[in-house]
Design an enzyme around this catalytic site. Structure first.
Site, PDB file in Angstrom:
ATOM      1  N   ASP A  51      50.190  36.746  47.917  1.00 47.78           N
ATOM      2  CA  ASP A  51      50.144  37.403  46.614  1.00 47.78           C
ATOM      3  C   ASP A  51      49.648  36.411  45.559  1.00 47.78           C
ATOM      4  OD1 ASP A  51      50.734  38.965  44.350  1.00 47.78           O
ATOM      5  OD2 ASP A  51      52.372  39.931  45.422  1.00 47.78           O
ATOM      6  N   ASP A  52      48.524  36.724  44.921  1.00 50.64           N
ATOM      7  CA  ASP A  52      48.003  35.881  43.824  1.00 50.64           C
ATOM      8  C   ASP A  52      47.567  34.491  44.287  1.00 50.64           C
ATOM      9  OD1 ASP A  52      48.662  37.926  42.092  1.00 50.64           O
ATOM     10  OD2 ASP A  52      50.133  36.795  40.935  1.00 50.64           O
ATOM     11  N   CYS A  87      47.101  43.144  41.658  1.00 47.35           N
ATOM     12  CA  CYS A  87      47.712  43.452  42.959  1.00 47.35           C
ATOM     13  C   CYS A  87      47.485  44.876  43.445  1.00 47.35           C
ATOM     14  CB  CYS A  87      49.223  43.227  42.917  1.00 47.35           C
ATOM     15  SG  CYS A  87      49.716  41.612  42.324  1.00 47.35           S
ATOM     16  N   ASP A 333      45.730  39.130  47.723  1.00 52.47           N
ATOM     17  CA  ASP A 333      45.332  40.370  47.033  1.00 52.47           C
ATOM     18  C   ASP A 333      44.430  40.127  45.832  1.00 52.47           C
ATOM     19  OD1 ASP A 333      47.378  39.292  45.517  1.00 52.47           O
ATOM     20  OD2 ASP A 333      48.645  41.078  45.545  1.00 52.47           O
ATOM     21  N   ASN A 334      44.564  38.969  45.202  1.00 52.10           N
ATOM     22  CA  ASN A 334      43.667  38.576  44.101  1.00 52.10           C
ATOM     23  C   ASN A 334      43.839  37.085  43.888  1.00 52.10           C
ATOM     24  OD1 ASN A 334      46.106  40.358  42.531  1.00 52.10           O
ATOM     25  ND2 ASN A 334      45.895  38.217  41.935  1.00 52.10           N
TER      26      ASN A 334
END
Ligand SMILES: *[C@@H]1O[C@H](CO)[C@@H](O)[C@H](O)[C@H]1NC(C)=O
Ligand SMILES: *[C@@H]1O[C@H](CO)[C@@H](O)[C@H](O)[C@H]1NC(C)=O
Ligand SMILES: *[C@@H]1O[C@H](CO)[C@@H](O)[C@H](O)[C@H]1NC(C)=O
Ligand SMILES: *[C@@H]1O[C@H](CO)[C@@H](O)[C@H](O)[C@H]1NC(C)=O
Ligand SMILES: *[C@@H]1O[C@H](CO)[C@@H](O)[C@H](O)[C@H]1NC(C)=O
Ligand SMILES: *[C@@H]1O[C@H](CO)[C@@H](O)[C@H](O)[C@H]1NC(C)=O
Ligand SMILES: *[C@@H]1O[C@H](CO)[C@@H](O)[C@H](O)[C@H]1NC(C)=O
Length: 590
Positions: A51-52, A87, A333-334
């Site tokens: 995540d991130d 996200c 996700d990003n």
């Protein structure tokens, strides 16, 4: 414009494209069938999504087990991009193979996004885990699925498509030391006092054991929350979402003492950069910079738990004898920025830091220890999994399978469609910079195209206040010099792109963005075909031919009528570009 003629022409073109496509799918299918005769079972898929996690800030240099087991044993796609740097929209694009403008899940919460919007749009009955089950896979998931998937709505309805699942639920998703997970159709369970990475590690290992014991090939997705910021549920209100540095496992707290954010040219620069609210950000003083370095180290430390989690799963696969029949995909996700362009920690921007993410793939036939330059995106991942599983691609896929093996002859593209609607979200102790000290900054709505080709490396964006950005990353890799002319004079200082004036380059980029902002399926993959169906071009370089100057000069421009928080077509100006036809001048069609 003669719309009927245009539609008929587009229809004929689409038919041709589909026929060609079916032919190529047929041969792809035949080779897959041949392949599977020789193999006892289809390959398994282990999908790890953090995540991130940034690529640009060098996080991947701090995860030795991931390097050893995935990157070195497979291919690193170093030009991999997300299509929306947030996200939930990004995850929905990933699990459906569609751009956010085709899912209309554009935010993290309703009315424009979040799990309820995913359900409302019908995707809970039509997305990747279901497609894989229909193709003979057993499917498992643990960790974060979507935002606004909560302790209150997790059962109305349950997420479909998994043989077994154990989801993190809001508002405890980002609470490292007090997470809530929810297994199958059972009630949520609080893990107060445990570290979320320890919790997910146990769950992922158990699911892998179950998956290995099954008769069918499996798809197991593991989505740990690190290195996302920590969020205490008490700190969430409708205006504010206060996020602090992630919390590592105790055994990793002491690591990386002297490590700092890379001091690239765009780190806290002396001059403001970017447009809109980014251009208004103040220079950060030393206490803020020190805090951001601490934030950065906390992310690297939190990732160590993920590194060990991945190492453990690969070891288990190896022991089972299934490692060589398993594709392992590692991504995020990003991306993430901290301090670049004077930005506080966060994502939601179109800068390199936010849209580039790690992508490592290992598995049967994937080149080992290779760094691939192909431009790939998150909407290419569902088609890639279809390719691995031997399923013919869907025609609503906005992407195309990634070239994992040297002999792979799929479609390629040189562009990434980047889109965003709504607020920027600012994280960390100095995040109250939005209106009224909020962590949300409205009007962060923009559309962009990122283009990497032979001899060019560009980013072009149009914001909802009609400001524009154009960066030539071949000379300006840190995106500090916006080439878009701020007055009517187009040829700033004689800057040229591929030997043509800025004005000519911008005409082409704008027309390309006009197609991409509402593209669907094949038109997202081969957008130039919409503009020049009969005299086809497939690259910016080719489209820059002087012969086409008149055609591109007459195109309607990408623009906004107002800034909206969601995908409201009426706010988004002209929708349809002009189309040229061989032997018939384009203006016949106007
Ligand atoms: C997984 O779910 C699919 C679809 O419901 C089913 O066909 C399959 O048998 C299940 N696998 C196992 C191991 O239960
Ligand atoms: C942890 O989460 C539970 C809900 O799952 C909540 O009742 C409890 O108060 C939380 N503990 C702390 C220390 O915030
Ligand atoms: C909650 O927010 C306050 C600032 O409003 C901050 O000082 C505190 O660290 C936050 N707690 C967590 C766990 O994020
Ligand atoms: C540094 O900037 C922050 C954020 O604007 C501010 O709160 C703080 O007081 C400043 N510190 C110093 C030493 O100027
Ligand atoms: C154009 O040249 C001027 C003067 O040398 C310089 O200040 C400016 O930054 C240049 N503009 C661009 C977009 O390169
Ligand atoms: C955001 O955009 C809207 C509509 O375009 C405008 O009315 C509003 O003032 C803008 N808000 C900010 C904070 O810039
Ligand atoms: C996207 O969803 C929003 C909210 O439901 C809706 O207002 C809008 O019209 C939708 N956009 C499109 C293009 O369907």
């Amino acid at each position: 414009m003669n719309l009927m003629k245009l539609i008929t022409a587009l229809g004929l073109i689409a038919e041709g494209v589909i026929a060609l496509y079916l032919q190529s799918m047929q041969s792809a299918l035949q080779s897959v069938l041949k392949h599977s005769e020789a193999q006892p079972r289809k390959p398994n898929i282990l999908f790890i999504i953090t995540d991130d996690q940034d690529l640009q800030l060098d996080s991947i240099s701090y995860t030795p087990l991931i390097t050893k087991h995935i990157r070195d044993q497979g291919t690193f796609f170093r030009n991999h991009f997300v299509t929306t740097a947030l996200c939930c929209p990004s995850r929905v694009s990933l699990w459906t193979g569609r751009q956010a403008h085709n899912t209309n899940v554009t935010d993290v919460h309703p009315p424009y996004g979040g799990y309820p919007k995913f359900v409302e749009r019908g995707f809970n009955d039509d997305f990747l885990p279901l497609w894989l089950q229909w193709a003979g896979y057993d499917t498992y998931y643990t960790g974060k699925m979507f935002n606004a998937h909560t302790v209150d709505n997790y059962h109305s309805p349950h997420i479909n498509g998994f043989n077994a699942s154990d989801f993190l639920l809001d508002p405890y998703t980002y609470s490292y030391l007090n997470s809530t997970y929810q297994r199958n159709h059972e009630p949520p369970v609080s893990h107060e006092g445990e570290h979320t990475i320890d919790v997910i590690t146990g769950k992922a290992q158990d699911f892998l054991d179950d998956a290995l014991a099954g008769e069918r090939p499996f798809f197991l997705a593991v989505s740990p929350v690190a290195p996302h910021s920590n969020v205490d549920p008490g700190n969430i209100t409708s205006e504010n979402f206060y996020m602090s540095a992630p919390i590592p496992l105790e055994r990793h707290e002491h690591l990386f003492q002297g490590v700092r954010i890379p001091r690239t040219a765009n780190f806290n620069p002396d001059q403001p950069s970017g447009v809109s609210w980014v251009n208004d950000l103040p220079l950060q003083n030393q206490s803020v910079v020190d805090y951001h370095d601490h934030f950065y180290r906390s992310r690297l430390r939190a990732l160590q738990g993920v590194d060990e989690l991945v190492g453990g799963l690969v070891t288990r696969l190896e022991e089972s004898g299934q490692l060589d029949n398993t594709y392992i995909i590692y991504t995020s996700d990003n991306g993430f920025h901290i301090g670049q362009h004077r930005l506080p920690p966060g994502k939601t921007c179109g800068f390199e830091e936010d849209i580039r993410v790690p992508l490592f793939i290992r598995g049967p036939g994937v080149t080992k220890g290779y760094v691939h330059d192909a431009v790939t995106t998150h909407v290419d991942l569902a088609p890639t999994l279809f390719h691995f599983a031997g399923i013919p691609a869907r025609d609503d896929f906005d992407g195309t399978a990634i070239p994992v093996a040297p002999e792979f002859e799929g479609e390629r593209h040189e562009h990434v469609t980047v889109e965003y609607w709504g607020s920027a979200v600012v994280e960390g102790a100095y995040s109250g910079i939005g209106p009224g000290g909020s962590t949300m900054i409205p009007n962060n709505t923009y559309k962009s195209v990122r283009l990497l080709g032979q001899g060019y490396n560009l980013y072009y964006s149009v914001w909802c206040n009609n400001e524009h950005e154009l960066y030539d990353l071949s000379t300006d890799p840190y995106q500090l010099n916006n080439l878009y002319p701020t007055n009517s004079q187009a040829d700033i200082n004689g800057t040229r792109i591929l030997g043509r004036s800025l004005n000519q380059a911008i005409n082409r980029l704008d027309a390309l963005l006009m197609v991409l902002k509402s593209c669907q399926g094949e038109t997202c993959i081969q957008p130039w075909d919409v503009l020049q169906p009969v005299d086809p071009v497939s690259t910016l370089q080719h489209a820059l031919n002087e012969e086409y100057d008149g055609f591109y000069g007459a195109q309607p421009q990408v623009s906004f009528d107002w800034c909206d928080a969601g995908y409201i077509v009426e706010a988004e100006g002209a929708q349809v570009p002009l189309t040229s036809r061989h032997g018939v001048s384009w203006d016949v069609w106007v």
